[in-house]
Write a protein that holds these residues in place. Structure first.
Motif, PDB file in Angstrom:
ATOM      1  N   ALA A  54       7.163  -2.368 -10.082  1.00  0.00           N
ATOM      2  CA  ALA A  54       7.234  -3.616  -9.317  1.00  0.00           C
ATOM      3  C   ALA A  54       7.189  -4.824 -10.234  1.00  0.00           C
ATOM      4  CB  ALA A  54       6.087  -3.663  -8.305  1.00  0.00           C
ATOM      5  N   VAL A  55       6.297  -4.780 -11.229  1.00  0.00           N
ATOM      6  CA  VAL A  55       6.158  -5.909 -12.151  1.00  0.00           C
ATOM      7  C   VAL A  55       7.449  -6.128 -12.926  1.00  0.00           C
ATOM      8  CG1 VAL A  55       4.953  -6.762 -14.192  1.00  0.00           C
ATOM      9  CG2 VAL A  55       3.659  -5.668 -12.349  1.00  0.00           C
ATOM     10  N   GLU A  56       8.014  -5.066 -13.459  1.00  0.00           N
ATOM     11  CA  GLU A  56       9.243  -5.181 -14.249  1.00  0.00           C
ATOM     12  C   GLU A  56      10.433  -5.610 -13.401  1.00  0.00           C
ATOM     13  OE1 GLU A  56       9.498  -1.379 -16.106  1.00  0.00           O
ATOM     14  OE2 GLU A  56       7.836  -1.778 -17.499  1.00  0.00           O
ATOM     15  N   ALA A  57      10.368  -5.361 -12.101  1.00  0.00           N
ATOM     16  CA  ALA A  57      11.433  -5.792 -11.196  1.00  0.00           C
ATOM     17  C   ALA A  57      11.303  -7.261 -10.813  1.00  0.00           C
ATOM     18  CB  ALA A  57      11.431  -4.930  -9.938  1.00  0.00           C
ATOM     19  N   GLY A  58      10.157  -7.880 -11.152  1.00  0.00           N
ATOM     20  CA  GLY A  58       9.996  -9.302 -10.890  1.00  0.00           C
ATOM     21  C   GLY A  58       8.977  -9.682  -9.838  1.00  0.00           C
ATOM     22  N   SER A  59       8.217  -8.719  -9.343  1.00  0.00           N
ATOM     23  CA  SER A  59       7.218  -9.044  -8.313  1.00  0.00           C
ATOM     24  C   SER A  59       6.115  -9.940  -8.867  1.00  0.00           C
ATOM     25  CB  SER A  59       6.601  -7.755  -7.757  1.00  0.00           C
ATOM     26  OG  SER A  59       7.563  -6.991  -7.059  1.00  0.00           O
ATOM     27  N   ASP A  60       5.665 -10.854  -8.037  1.00  0.00           N
ATOM     28  CA  ASP A  60       4.537 -11.716  -8.389  1.00  0.00           C
ATOM     29  C   ASP A  60       3.211 -11.032  -8.091  1.00  0.00           C
ATOM     30  OD1 ASP A  60       6.010 -14.163  -9.154  1.00  0.00           O
ATOM     31  OD2 ASP A  60       6.609 -14.161  -7.038  1.00  0.00           O
ATOM     32  N   LEU A  61       3.223 -10.066  -7.213  1.00  0.00           N
ATOM     33  CA  LEU A  61       2.026  -9.303  -6.876  1.00  0.00           C
ATOM     34  C   LEU A  61       2.425  -7.897  -6.477  1.00  0.00           C
ATOM     35  CD1 LEU A  61       1.598  -8.878  -3.498  1.00  0.00           C
ATOM     36  CD2 LEU A  61       1.351 -11.358  -3.656  1.00  0.00           C
ATOM     37  N   PHE A  62       1.502  -6.978  -6.649  1.00  0.00           N
ATOM     38  CA  PHE A  62       1.749  -5.605  -6.206  1.00  0.00           C
ATOM     39  C   PHE A  62       0.488  -5.071  -5.540  1.00  0.00           C
ATOM     40  CE2 PHE A  62       0.273  -5.295 -10.605  1.00  0.00           C
ATOM     41  CZ  PHE A  62      -0.727  -4.335 -10.525  1.00  0.00           C
ATOM     42  N   LEU A  63       0.695  -4.127  -4.623  1.00  0.00           N
ATOM     43  CA  LEU A  63      -0.406  -3.540  -3.866  1.00  0.00           C
ATOM     44  C   LEU A  63      -0.918  -2.287  -4.560  1.00  0.00           C
ATOM     45  CD1 LEU A  63       0.821  -5.516  -1.833  1.00  0.00           C
ATOM     46  CD2 LEU A  63       0.420  -3.836  -0.040  1.00  0.00           C
ATOM     47  N   THR A  64      -2.212  -2.078  -4.480  1.00  0.00           N
ATOM     48  CA  THR A  64      -2.822  -0.912  -5.109  1.00  0.00           C
ATOM     49  C   THR A  64      -2.597   0.347  -4.270  1.00  0.00           C
ATOM     50  OG1 THR A  64      -4.929  -1.368  -4.007  1.00  0.00           O
ATOM     51  CG2 THR A  64      -4.615  -2.281  -6.231  1.00  0.00           C
ATOM     52  N   ASN A  65      -2.741   1.489  -4.917  1.00  0.00           N
ATOM     53  CA  ASN A  65      -2.586   2.784  -4.254  1.00  0.00           C
ATOM     54  C   ASN A  65      -3.906   3.160  -3.574  1.00  0.00           C
ATOM     55  OD1 ASN A  65      -1.388   5.339  -3.594  1.00  0.00           O
ATOM     56  ND2 ASN A  65      -2.498   6.237  -5.321  1.00  0.00           N
ATOM     57  N   SER A  66      -4.239   2.415  -2.539  1.00  0.00           N
ATOM     58  CA  SER A  66      -5.523   2.613  -1.856  1.00  0.00           C
ATOM     59  C   SER A  66      -5.381   2.504  -0.345  1.00  0.00           C
ATOM     60  CB  SER A  66      -6.553   1.585  -2.357  1.00  0.00           C
ATOM     61  OG  SER A  66      -6.021   0.271  -2.313  1.00  0.00           O
ATOM     62  N   PHE A  67      -4.161   2.636   0.158  1.00  0.00           N
ATOM     63  CA  PHE A  67      -3.890   2.472   1.585  1.00  0.00           C
ATOM     64  C   PHE A  67      -4.793   3.347   2.450  1.00  0.00           C
ATOM     65  CE2 PHE A  67      -1.499   3.647   5.433  1.00  0.00           C
ATOM     66  CZ  PHE A  67      -1.140   2.403   5.925  1.00  0.00           C
ATOM     67  N   GLY A  68      -4.979   4.601   2.050  1.00  0.00           N
ATOM     68  CA  GLY A  68      -5.786   5.536   2.838  1.00  0.00           C
ATOM     69  C   GLY A  68      -7.166   5.781   2.274  1.00  0.00           C
ATOM     70  N   ALA A  69      -7.633   4.881   1.418  1.00  0.00           N
ATOM     71  CA  ALA A  69      -8.941   5.089   0.774  1.00  0.00           C
ATOM     72  C   ALA A  69     -10.078   4.587   1.658  1.00  0.00           C
ATOM     73  CB  ALA A  69      -8.979   4.393  -0.589  1.00  0.00           C
ATOM     74  N   ASN A  70     -10.186   5.174   2.826  1.00  0.00           N
ATOM     75  CA  ASN A  70     -11.343   4.891   3.690  1.00  0.00           C
ATOM     76  C   ASN A  70     -11.923   6.227   4.153  1.00  0.00           C
ATOM     77  OD1 ASN A  70     -10.241   5.609   6.492  1.00  0.00           O
ATOM     78  ND2 ASN A  70      -8.726   4.075   5.861  1.00  0.00           N
ATOM     79  N   ALA A  71     -13.174   6.190   4.564  1.00  0.00           N
ATOM     80  CA  ALA A  71     -13.899   7.422   4.874  1.00  0.00           C
ATOM     81  C   ALA A  71     -13.238   8.241   5.971  1.00  0.00           C
ATOM     82  CB  ALA A  71     -15.343   7.089   5.245  1.00  0.00           C
ATOM     83  N   ALA A  72     -12.666   7.567   6.972  1.00  0.00           N
ATOM     84  CA  ALA A  72     -12.059   8.297   8.089  1.00  0.00           C
ATOM     85  C   ALA A  72     -10.848   9.105   7.635  1.00  0.00           C
ATOM     86  CB  ALA A  72     -11.663   7.316   9.193  1.00  0.00           C
ATOM     87  N   ARG A  73      -9.987   8.503   6.842  1.00  0.00           N
ATOM     88  CA  ARG A  73      -8.790   9.207   6.384  1.00  0.00           C
ATOM     89  C   ARG A  73      -9.144  10.273   5.350  1.00  0.00           C
ATOM     90  NH1 ARG A  73      -3.726   7.714   7.504  1.00  0.00           N
ATOM     91  NH2 ARG A  73      -3.360   5.794   8.667  1.00  0.00           N
ATOM     92  N   LEU A  74     -10.022   9.923   4.428  1.00  0.00           N
ATOM     93  CA  LEU A  74     -10.363  10.868   3.367  1.00  0.00           C
ATOM     94  C   LEU A  74     -11.156  12.062   3.893  1.00  0.00           C
ATOM     95  CD1 LEU A  74     -11.247   8.376   0.500  1.00  0.00           C
ATOM     96  CD2 LEU A  74      -9.229   9.850   0.665  1.00  0.00           C
ATOM     97  N   LYS A  75     -11.782  11.899   5.044  1.00  0.00           N
ATOM     98  CA  LYS A  75     -12.514  13.012   5.644  1.00  0.00           C
ATOM     99  C   LYS A  75     -11.577  14.174   5.955  1.00  0.00           C
ATOM    100  CE  LYS A  75     -15.789  14.071   9.371  1.00  0.00           C
ATOM    101  NZ  LYS A  75     -16.514  13.527  10.548  1.00  0.00           N
ATOM    102  N   LEU A  76     -10.313  13.874   6.197  1.00  0.00           N
ATOM    103  CA  LEU A  76      -9.331  14.921   6.466  1.00  0.00           C
ATOM    104  C   LEU A  76      -9.138  15.825   5.258  1.00  0.00           C
ATOM    105  CD1 LEU A  76      -6.637  12.742   8.297  1.00  0.00           C
ATOM    106  CD2 LEU A  76      -8.382  14.191   9.342  1.00  0.00           C
TER     107      LEU A  76
END
Length: 337
Positions: A54-76
């Motif tokens: 994303a950075v090399e493509a020109g993005s000013d910001l990028f999102l972290t790989n933490s979309f499902g990093a909550n207790a409810a999802r990780l419990k699965l």
């Protein structure tokens, strides 16, 4: 109050966000059903490659790989106790990439839905939802994220709980919802209702908007709805790269880089000042979006007819604000593409 996000937005006027997380990771070998967040620890080089793309493509910001990093999802995956750790490491990897980018780039800590239905329709209490969002937000803050980034939310109750979680963590945040059912979220929220909700929050987001949903046309119609409500906060547009199609056993998005470039320009004309892609959006799309935004002056807001003629037809006749469309219906959150 200012933060790195508001400062950059004030300097540049328009920010280019990143593209898809899931689509890119699946192309790297992530298997369906496996939690991408585990890769923060098990395959950090792939996550760094995702961010750098994303950075090399020109993005000013990028999102972290933490979309499902909550207790409810990780419990699965019997990993509910790892929510803070996986969020923190996602941000730490992002910090490493941003700090070596050679220019100012922001790390936005992705926070997705819990996947549970909140009371009174479901069983998830407000207090427990706040606790889960707080844990994820605190992990992201500990890892050095510049701003929290709530996304793909459908229920107003969950959006409000996340706002409290970010407040407890002391982390400024942005927040988008997914409008994918006749101009509404799957829990019945219209663009107009979201603007009202956002501005009534005690801990308001730094910016708000829409992500994912169906196609780019529908998302821009929602952005026009935000703009018509005349809120005070910046608007985010993060649309999918076309419409998903099942081709030879895989989901393929038909949006070309050239089409996403036109989408980016139209999103800005519709009123968005933070523009990115969601499902199906690859670095190549971002390169074209960056070039289009940099070379094209802002114009007048397009009509619905213009949006449909350039980006494709809408998935429904109604945008949800005319009283048409579905009422609230239970839904489990889904992973951002």
């Amino acid at each position: 109050m200012t933060n790195p996000f508001t400062e950059m937005l004030g300097e540049k006027g328009t920010l280019l966000a990143d593209g898809a997380t899931g689509t890119n990771l699946f192309n790297m070998g992530l298997m369906a059903g496996d939690p991408p967040e585990f890769w923060n620890v098990d395959q950090p080089k792939n996550i760094i490659a995702l961010y750098r793309g994303a950075v090399e493509a020109g993005s000013d910001l990028f999102l972290t790989n933490s979309f499902g990093a909550n207790a409810a999802r990780l419990k699965l995956h019997s990993a509910e106790k790892r929510a803070h750790e996986l969020s923190r490491v996602a941000a730490e990897l992002g910090r490493e990439v941003a700090d070596t980018a050679g220019r100012k780039v922001l790390v936005a800590g992705s926070v997705g839905p819990t996947g549970e239905i909140m009371e009174p329709v479901g069983t998830l209490s407000h207090a427990l939802a706040v606790e889960m969002f707080h844990e994820t937000a605190d992990g992201l803050k500990s890892g050095g994220t510049d701003i929290g980034w709530l996304e793909t939310i459908s229920a107003p109750e969950e959006y409000r709980a996340a706002a409290e979680g970010f407040a407890l963590a002391g982390l400024p945040w942005c927040g988008t919802m997914s409008f994918d059912t006749a101009g509404r979220t799957m829990m019945g929220v219209t663009s107009e209702a979201m603007v009202q909700m956002v501005h009534e929050l005690d801990n308001r987001p730094t910016a708000y908007g829409a992500n994912c949903g169906t196609g780019a046309s529908d998302l821009l119609r929602t952005v026009l709805g935000f703009a018509a409500a005349k809120g005070e906060l910046p608007i985010i547009a993060k649309g999918n790269a076309g419409i998903p199609k099942y081709v030879e056993g895989h989901i393929h998005y038909d949006g070309t880089p050239e089409l996403m470039a036109r989408y980016a320009v139209m999103a800005r004309n519709c009123g968005a000042s933070v523009i990115g892609g969601c499902c199906g959006t690859m670095p190549e799309h971002l390169v074209h979006m960056r070039a289009a935004l940099d070379s094209t002056p802002k114009g007048e807001a397009p009509s619905l007819e213009e949006i449909a003629s350039i980006l494709g037809p809408f998935s429904s006749e109604s945008d949800g604000t005319d009283g048409e469309g579905p009422t609230r219906a239970p839904r489990r959150g889904r992973r951002r593409g």
